[in-house]
Design a protein around this motif. Structure first.
Motif, PDB file in Angstrom:
ATOM      1  N   LEU A 114      -9.518  20.498   0.759  1.00  0.00           N
ATOM      2  CA  LEU A 114     -10.948  20.716   0.944  1.00  0.00           C
ATOM      3  C   LEU A 114     -11.783  19.860  -0.001  1.00  0.00           C
ATOM      4  O   LEU A 114     -12.904  19.467   0.337  1.00  0.00           O
ATOM      5  N   MET A 115     -11.252  19.566  -1.177  1.00  0.00           N
ATOM      6  CA  MET A 115     -11.979  18.721  -2.119  1.00  0.00           C
ATOM      7  C   MET A 115     -12.214  17.323  -1.547  1.00  0.00           C
ATOM      8  O   MET A 115     -13.169  16.640  -1.905  1.00  0.00           O
ATOM      9  N   ASN A 116     -11.325  16.913  -0.635  1.00  0.00           N
ATOM     10  CA  ASN A 116     -11.416  15.579  -0.044  1.00  0.00           C
ATOM     11  C   ASN A 116     -12.137  15.584   1.304  1.00  0.00           C
ATOM     12  O   ASN A 116     -12.204  14.558   1.978  1.00  0.00           O
ATOM     13  N   SER A 117     -12.665  16.729   1.687  1.00  0.00           N
ATOM     14  CA  SER A 117     -13.303  16.864   2.991  1.00  0.00           C
ATOM     15  C   SER A 117     -14.814  16.662   2.897  1.00  0.00           C
ATOM     16  O   SER A 117     -15.458  17.144   1.962  1.00  0.00           O
ATOM     17  N   GLU A 148     -21.053  20.882  -0.698  1.00  0.00           N
ATOM     18  CA  GLU A 148     -20.673  20.697  -2.104  1.00  0.00           C
ATOM     19  C   GLU A 148     -20.686  22.024  -2.859  1.00  0.00           C
ATOM     20  O   GLU A 148     -19.878  22.238  -3.771  1.00  0.00           O
ATOM     21  N   LYS A 171     -17.386  23.538  -2.452  1.00  0.00           N
ATOM     22  CA  LYS A 171     -16.375  22.799  -3.219  1.00  0.00           C
ATOM     23  C   LYS A 171     -16.405  23.207  -4.694  1.00  0.00           C
ATOM     24  O   LYS A 171     -15.359  23.397  -5.323  1.00  0.00           O
ATOM     25  N   LYS A 172     -17.605  23.338  -5.253  1.00  0.00           N
ATOM     26  CA  LYS A 172     -17.733  23.743  -6.657  1.00  0.00           C
ATOM     27  C   LYS A 172     -17.170  25.136  -6.874  1.00  0.00           C
ATOM     28  O   LYS A 172     -16.525  25.420  -7.886  1.00  0.00           O
ATOM     29  N   LYS A 174     -13.374  24.821  -6.694  1.00  0.00           N
ATOM     30  CA  LYS A 174     -12.817  24.016  -7.782  1.00  0.00           C
ATOM     31  C   LYS A 174     -12.527  24.849  -9.021  1.00  0.00           C
ATOM     32  O   LYS A 174     -11.635  24.527  -9.820  1.00  0.00           O
TER      33      LYS A 174
END
Length: 211
Positions: free
Chosen positions: A192-195, A200, A203-204, A207
């Motif tokens: 998912l970090m690369n999607s 965002e 993603k945070k 993460k």
């Protein structure tokens, strides 16, 4: 997958913890096509744009196949399509097969699978109990939001057709499970970090679990 109902809402007011709140969760079937814009469905109420609408939540889809489950839990409610807050009720929509980033033709629109729906207090108010929040999480079939790549109309009878597959990705079902799992799947988080198909902000949030 076939569209069997198009649904929009007018603004509805209710009182929550002593405050007046506006919601667009009370969606009702329409007898005309709906138009998918870049950030919302035209003519549909989006009361709180911090959590609804926008690029990654332009339109919400839910599976007609899950309606018997929810009607069984809440038989005394007045049931119509749109009851789960969806703009589009889709026959045979399967969250285990909807891969984040996949692109579909939907009526005359082109859309991309983005993120699952997370239940909130407005959902609980509509169903009359906070129990529905955990029930929704436990059931695991969340429906999906989509990003609108090309604006267009959708009507009952239209098909939802896959036109571009993501090479590496996880399903909406897997992401929904990831959001609430005690033990997070770090391989899924890394994908998912690369999607580019999720916001965002999400993603945070994810993460934090990679530490």
């Amino acid at each position: 997958m076939k569209i069997i109902s198009t649904n929009i809402a007018q603004p509805t007011l209710f009182t929550w913890n002593g405050k007046e709140v506006t919601t667009g969760i009370y969606k009702k079937p329409t007898d005309v096509p709906i138009y998918l814009g870049k950030e919302d469905v035209i003519g549909d109420e989006v009361s709180d744009r911090r959590v609804h609408g926008g690029e990654f939540k332009a339109c919400y889809l839910f599976s007609a196949n899950h309606y018997p489950y929810w009607r069984g839990l809440y038989p005394n409610l007045e049931w119509t399509y749109g009851m789960l807050g969806e703009n589009l009720t889709v026959e045979d929509l399967d969250e285990t097969k909807l891969i984040i980033g996949d692109i579909y033709k939907l009526g005359s629109a082109i859309v991309q699978i983005t993120i699952p729906r997370e239940p909130c207090f407005k959902f609980a108010y509509k169903f009359g109990t906070d129990d529905v929040l955990q029930q929704f999480i436990n059931h695991g079939y969340s429906g999906t939001y989509v990003r609108v790549i090309e604006k267009g109309k959708v009507q009952v009878g239209d098909n939802m057709e896959l036109i571009e597959s993501t090479k590496e990705g996880i399903s909406i079902f897997q992401l929904f499970d990831l959001l609430y799992a005690v033990k997070k799947n770090k391989d899924h988080i890394q994908l998912l970090m690369n999607s580019n198909s999720i916001p965002e902000k999400l993603k945070k949030r994810l993460k934090l679990f990679m530490r």
